[in-house]
Each structure stands twice: as structure tokens, then as C-alpha cells.
Design a protein around this motif. Sequence first.
Motif, mmCIF file in Angstrom:
data_model
loop_
_atom_site.group_PDB
_atom_site.id
_atom_site.type_symbol
_atom_site.label_atom_id
_atom_site.label_comp_id
_atom_site.label_asym_id
_atom_site.label_seq_id
_atom_site.Cartn_x
_atom_site.Cartn_y
_atom_site.Cartn_z
ATOM 1 N N ALA A 44 0.848 -1.186 0.000
ATOM 2 C CA ALA A 44 0.000 0.000 0.000
ATOM 3 C C ALA A 44 0.883 1.235 0.000
ATOM 4 N N ILE A 45 0.650 2.131 -0.958
ATOM 5 C CA ILE A 45 1.448 3.346 -1.043
ATOM 6 C C ILE A 45 1.000 4.318 0.042
ATOM 7 N N SER A 46 1.956 5.029 0.589
ATOM 8 C CA SER A 46 1.675 5.921 1.716
ATOM 9 C C SER A 46 0.681 7.010 1.332
ATOM 10 N N PRO A 65 -1.737 10.157 3.578
ATOM 11 C CA PRO A 65 -1.853 10.724 4.932
ATOM 12 C C PRO A 65 -3.042 10.214 5.746
ATOM 13 N N ARG A 66 -4.138 9.844 5.077
ATOM 14 C CA ARG A 66 -5.321 9.466 5.858
ATOM 15 C C ARG A 66 -5.896 8.104 5.479
ATOM 16 N N ARG A 67 -5.607 7.586 4.298
ATOM 17 C CA ARG A 67 -6.309 6.414 3.806
ATOM 18 C C ARG A 67 -5.381 5.225 3.617
ATOM 19 N N ILE A 68 -5.941 4.054 3.854
ATOM 20 C CA ILE A 68 -5.237 2.802 3.620
ATOM 21 C C ILE A 68 -6.130 1.936 2.729
ATOM 22 N N PRO A 69 -5.623 1.400 1.641
ATOM 23 C CA PRO A 69 -6.480 0.611 0.747
ATOM 24 C C PRO A 69 -6.721 -0.795 1.283
ATOM 25 N N ASP A 70 -7.645 -1.495 0.639
ATOM 26 C CA ASP A 70 -7.793 -2.940 0.799
ATOM 27 C C ASP A 70 -7.149 -3.596 -0.413
ATOM 28 N N MET A 71 -6.424 -4.692 -0.202
ATOM 29 C CA MET A 71 -5.721 -5.329 -1.316
ATOM 30 C C MET A 71 -5.650 -6.828 -1.076
ATOM 31 N N GLY A 72 -5.683 -7.606 -2.162
ATOM 32 C CA GLY A 72 -5.670 -9.044 -1.973
ATOM 33 C C GLY A 72 -5.633 -9.832 -3.259
ATOM 34 N N LEU A 73 -5.960 -11.125 -3.120
ATOM 35 C CA LEU A 73 -5.898 -12.078 -4.216
ATOM 36 C C LEU A 73 -7.234 -12.808 -4.350
ATOM 37 N N ILE A 74 -7.446 -13.393 -5.533
ATOM 38 C CA ILE A 74 -8.675 -14.129 -5.846
ATOM 39 C C ILE A 74 -8.317 -15.542 -6.271
ATOM 40 N N ALA A 75 -9.061 -16.514 -5.760
ATOM 41 C CA ALA A 75 -8.942 -17.905 -6.210
ATOM 42 C C ALA A 75 -10.290 -18.580 -6.000
ATOM 43 N N TYR A 128 -18.036 -14.838 5.325
ATOM 44 C CA TYR A 128 -16.950 -13.942 5.715
ATOM 45 C C TYR A 128 -16.311 -14.408 7.018
ATOM 46 N N GLN A 129 -14.985 -14.461 7.031
ATOM 47 C CA GLN A 129 -14.232 -14.739 8.251
ATOM 48 C C GLN A 129 -12.998 -13.861 8.252
ATOM 49 N N SER A 130 -12.536 -13.486 9.441
ATOM 50 C CA SER A 130 -11.379 -12.596 9.524
ATOM 51 C C SER A 130 -10.595 -12.862 10.796
ATOM 52 N N VAL A 131 -9.358 -12.384 10.780
ATOM 53 C CA VAL A 131 -8.507 -12.380 11.971
ATOM 54 C C VAL A 131 -7.836 -11.014 12.044
ATOM 55 N N ASP A 132 -7.529 -10.575 13.240
ATOM 56 C CA ASP A 132 -6.781 -9.328 13.390
ATOM 57 C C ASP A 132 -5.407 -9.495 12.757
ATOM 58 N N PHE A 133 -4.993 -8.493 11.997
ATOM 59 C CA PHE A 133 -3.702 -8.592 11.321
ATOM 60 C C PHE A 133 -3.157 -7.175 11.123
ATOM 61 N N PRO A 134 -2.406 -6.657 12.090
ATOM 62 C CA PRO A 134 -1.813 -5.327 11.937
ATOM 63 C C PRO A 134 -0.810 -5.315 10.778
ATOM 64 N N TRP A 135 -0.922 -4.316 9.904
ATOM 65 C CA TRP A 135 0.038 -4.174 8.803
ATOM 66 C C TRP A 135 0.213 -2.697 8.476
ATOM 67 N N GLU A 136 1.252 -2.395 7.711
ATOM 68 C CA GLU A 136 1.661 -1.009 7.540
ATOM 69 C C GLU A 136 1.683 -0.617 6.070
ATOM 70 N N TRP A 140 6.342 -3.984 1.737
ATOM 71 C CA TRP A 140 5.982 -5.090 0.851
ATOM 72 C C TRP A 140 5.600 -6.312 1.690
ATOM 73 N N TYR A 141 4.424 -6.882 1.378
ATOM 74 C CA TYR A 141 3.981 -8.124 2.003
ATOM 75 C C TYR A 141 3.840 -9.192 0.934
ATOM 76 N N ARG A 142 4.059 -10.422 1.348
ATOM 77 C CA ARG A 142 3.823 -11.570 0.467
ATOM 78 C C ARG A 142 2.524 -12.242 0.918
ATOM 79 N N MET A 143 1.606 -12.478 -0.021
ATOM 80 C CA MET A 143 0.340 -13.138 0.272
ATOM 81 C C MET A 143 0.227 -14.404 -0.551
#
Length: 751
Positions: free
Chosen positions: A631-633, A635-645, A671-679, A683-686
Motif C-alpha cells: 500500500a502506497i503511503s 496521509p489518511r487512507r489505507i487501501p484494501d488489497m488481496g488475491l482471488i482464487a 466472511y471470516q477474519s482475523v486481526d492482522f496489523p500491517w503497515e 511489501w507483504y507476500r500473500m
Amino acid sequence: MSSSMSGAATLKSKTGILDLSIPSLLLLFLILPAIVTGVSFGAWTNWRGPGSDGVSAETGLIDTWSVAGENLLWRVDFQGRSTPVVLRGRVFVIGRAGEGVDKQELVAAYDAATGQLLWERRFNVFLTTVPFPRTGWANPVVDPETGYVYFHGVGGLFVCLDFDGKTVWERSLAEELGRYSGYGGRTHTPVIHKDMVILGSVNTGWGEQRPPRHRFFAFDKRNGEIIWISTPGGGPEDLNTYSTPVITRVNDRDLLVGGNGDGAVYAMEAATGKPVWSFRLSQRGLNASVVAAGGRVYASHSEENLDGVSMGRVVCIDATGQGDVTSSHEVWRYDQLAAGFSTPALHDGRLYVVDNSANLHVLNAQTGVLIWETSLGTVGKASPVVADGKLLVPELNGAFHIFRIGAESYESLSLVKIKFGDRYAEIYGSPAVAYGRIYFATEEGLYCLGRRQATAETGDGANSDGSDSPQATGSLSHLLAVPAEIQVTAGQPQRFHVRALTAEGGRAPSPPVEWSLEGLPGEIDGEGNYSSGSVERAWAGHVVARAGELAAKARVRVYPTLPWSQDFNSVEPGTYPAEWIGASGKFEVVTLEDGNRVLEKVRIARGIQRSYVYIGPPTMSGYQIEADLKAISHPRRIPDMGLIANRYIVVLEGNYQKLSVHSWASEKRMYQSVDFPWEKGVWYRMKMRVDLDDQGKAVIRAKVWARDDAEPDDWSLKAEDPHGNAQGSPGIYGQSYADIHYDNLKVASTP
């Protein structure tokens, strides 16, 4: 499921258990010819009836009824908003069912005489934001020749079922063609013409189909091959519209005429999709379907007019013109009539129009002069039907009207209000009239109205165009390469053939053809047999057929066998891989300061930020996908990003700091989720994979880690879906409140 009917003894028939009280014996006698002969006179095979004009020739219909039982032959529990279709003693409907994880769209068949459920098929809704109450939007259509039933789901699944509910073929229009699906849920209804089933939709595909346009797709009704694709208009003003085209005979040829997302009505050759004329009508996309007869087309809308005169208009268009036409081919207009959703009925020189506020206007079809009008309620969505000297028309808030209609007057015979719990039931669909009975669906139930001692002779008689077999008459004037659009895996043989047509649109014998390739690897022989051979990357190009001066192209994408990898360094900046679906206008390759190229998803100035990008065929299964994401920096917003299968999406949720999985964005069905702090800026690998067991349950696994760290042994998230998606395209996902980068994408067989 509950059913309300009279009954005593029972009898086995081809459609199931029939009720045999004395009144029901009479009912059975009337329905039995439809069950036995398998033909279609008196049937209601498309949502606007035999002539696609909202008119039935049936007689002996009821004048009054009640939910307590008067002239109510049967009622079954059902939730839907579409119009039923009727053929060979069966009623086919599209609707919704289930709670929680069991929420699905469905297609069902009921016995027309008794309301007994004969079969039901349920389908997952995936990769869409359409909410559950808006599922089952499109109307089914049933083919009198084959008995096939066609279903178009809100997520783009287009399915052909046989008369007993078994799948004949299916296409995933979003994954294959980039068919658009928005929150509104408006979904197009298919139309059958000879050996084709034709469907309109806004899509953004590949190559010349990258720009979003409202296109029309003609499929072979027996095997699902695409025969032609037509792009008659420009950029759509609305991505979600649902005007259904009609077939009308003009100047000795069949025309497909329908409203478009760009606000115009278009006529196309039904045999080829070639545009014939256009008529600009509205500043926004058209939802109400047109009615056509006698060389004229009647259309309506409720948006801003092109000339700025008020809102809404009904027009009569001369359909015999050639080339681009506008107001010069307008026969008459009726202004300030905002009929944007309900489709008019046309009968005996009168046009019956329901506006958005549920006012019924009856116009002289030749002159446009108002004959009479009345109020039906408050919201007009359903379309009126004329039958047996009566007008049948629902209103959204549970009202079902029956009027007796004359040339200059009307009489209200019946008004019944249907309750759904503590409110009135929504009625979006129109009535279907068959076998002397009235069928209609609501969110509260499916109803059959009629006389218990009917006397009119009814049955199904032949009403089929046949299979449009080749004819030797007429000179060859047009060539189509079929399938017109296809995806193949490297080494998979594919046979192409041509459809030869006369100037009038009739089939002609196929001429000798020269086949060639354009932008594709491999070879094609003189019989149209194509083989790509072994390839290391994906290709997008054309198969070309030539016969003398005539030429036709088929659009082809070729995918290598797994594994795939893409680091974007071989992709030109400002573009994206040519074979991808859904990336146009939102994704492009950029060069970073270190010289490395990555894929970037950017925020767009207007429109929906959410994007699904498909990078392979929808029939894939047994694979895992992984990629680097950042996610590119901002000041106020963080995107959602992911993969499809397999039609599941694993998402790093920016604002909620979670790792989640879902399949249906607006309904958290599984829908299911877990807490996952990220910045941001990291770069993250998914990695994700989907496994299915023998009972159809899917297990979705995902893991995410900082790219510079070692891959963890354990999966970060594991979710289960009892209604597993067995297949689906691999892809990437982004909802870019801030820009997103993707790199080092890999798809491989599941270990």
C-alpha cells in the motif's frame, strides 16, 4: 415450503404428483395436453409473452380473486422479483433462498396445475456487491424447441438448464468477458432467437473491448459458444441497466432492438449483430424495454431528455430507417411521462404505460394522444399485461390490479393487497398468462390464479423457429467465425467453424475457407483446427477466416499450463498484460526508482474504486496464487488489497487492520477474519489456496508475511464454506483509497 390448494386423491404424471379432487380433475384435463405433447401454444416462454408485447390470447381469465382462496388455485412459499415463464405444464422462476451462509440464488420448476415443486437448483453468488434482496433480478427464458431454461445471475453466471434442471452449459461472464456488476443489481434478461440466446450487458474485456461499453452477446443456445458480439453504442452513462431487447421483422430481415446504457435505442441485425440504426433518447441509460410492431418501436425513460424538456418521455420510432437516425425518425412523443422501469404493453392500437409513480397512462399507439389514465398506487416497477379484455398490472407495494378495458374506458374489477409480515410484499415482476391462468411471483410467494371449473380448451401447440438450419437460397453476404470469443490452454485443441449468412440474415451453405492466425502462436489447418503448441506465456490474438472477399475474426486468448509467473518487467509501462480482464482504466505497469517495474492500481477520479481482475479461465481449480503487495503511503487512507482464487477473495483490510476472506462483498455469507496489523509502504507476500472435499465443502487458506521475512509455516487464516466454489479464475483485488503496488505474481498447481 407450504402450498395452498384443494385436493383429495393423487396420480403420478410426468411432472410429479397431481391433485385429483373433482375440480382438479378438470384442471388436469386442461393441462394434460401440455404435459404429453411437449409443444408450446398457449405457453408464456419469455417475460413479455408470445409476441414480446405484454399480450396474451388466452380467454376465460378470472375477474376477481383473494388471498383467502377465491380463484386462488395454488400458492407456494417463494421469494423473487422476476416474471415466471411457462412451458409444457411447468412454471419456471428465478428467486433467492437461504439465511446466513446458505444465502443463494435459485432457479425452480413447479407443476403448473398444482404448484408442486418439481426441481430446484441453487447457485452461489460471487464477486459482486449486489445485496441479497436484489438477487434473482433477471427473468428466465425457456426455449420451446429444446425445453432449455436460461438463467442470468446477478454476479454474471449465465446457465443453460435442461427441462429437468440439469446443467447443459454455463458461462461466467464477469470472469470471461468482464461483465459489470454493481450494487444496484440490475441484470439483463436473455432473448431467444432461432438457434441463439442473446444477452446484453456492460463489459470491459481485452483488446478492442477494453473500453467499457454496453455490448450484446449472441450464444449458441445448445452449447454456449459465442456466435457474435455487437458494440452498437458509445461509452455508457450507466453501468447498471436492464432494458431487454426484442426481435422484430422489418424490411424482410429480423432486427434486434433494445435500449442501451448510453441512453440510445439501437437496432441490430439479429443474425450478425451488425448495427442498423440508432435513436438517442435519454441523458442516462435505459432500463425500460422497448415494444415493437408494424415497423414501429415504442420506448420510454424517466431521466433528463436530450433537449432539456422536463424529465421522462415516451416515443414512437420509425424502425424502417437505415443508418444513424435521430429525431428525423420520431413519429410522435409524449413528454413529462417518467416511465423508466416498467415496459409498456401494446394491444389493439393502444399503448399501456406505467410511470415510476404507478400512474397508468393509455396512449393511442398511432398518434400518442392520451386516452385515459388512473393511479395504481405509489411505485411503478412491474409491467402490465393485456389478456381476455383485461389489464393485469401489479404495483410495487403488494397491489395486484385487474381492470376491464375498452377502447375509451376502463373498469376496476379487482384490487388485492398482499402482505409480507407487517408490511406489504414487494412485487417487481409481471404476470405470466398461460392455460387460462395467471402466474406471478412476489417476495411473499408464487401465485396461480384461475377458475376451478375452467371450460376453455388449452394446451401447448408448436411455436418454434426450428434450429435455423442452412438454406441454399440467397447469396452469401456475411461470414462469422465461431466461437467468436474463447479461452484455451496451451496444447488444448480447438475447432473453429464459420457461419455463412445471406443479406436477409438466413443461413447459407458454408463456403471454402482459408484459416490464418493473427497475433497467436501455433498453427491452424484448413478445417479450422487450432493448436497453440507449448507456450511459456499468455497470448491474446485472433483466428481469421476468409472466403473470397469476406473475412471474419474470432477473439482468442491462450494460457500456458501451470505454473505461471509475472514480474511485470516485460510489460510496457502504461499498459498491463493483454489477456487480463477487468484491469482497463484502473491498473498499469509503472517503473520504480530502482528500475523495477510493478503493477499499480490507482485511485480513479470518479466511479467505483473496487476492482476485480481475472488472469485466467473460470474453469480453473486445484491451484494456489501468491504475490507481493504494498500500500502506497497516504496521509489518511489505507487501501484494501488481496488475491482471488476459486471466486473467493483474501483481503488485507487497511482501515480495519484485518486479514479476511469472503466471496460475496455485500453479503458476508461466509466472511471470516482475523486481526492482522500491517503497515503502509511495506511489501507483504500473500499466498492463498482453496481445497474441496467430496461433499462440496471448500477450505480456504491464506498466509501473509513481510516479504523480507521467512515464510511462516502456519496459515494466517483458514475458513470453510459448506457451499464451496468448485472453480474460478485466479486474480487480484484492490479497493484503492490509496494506490497499491503488485509484483512477483505466481499461479501454480496445489502441492
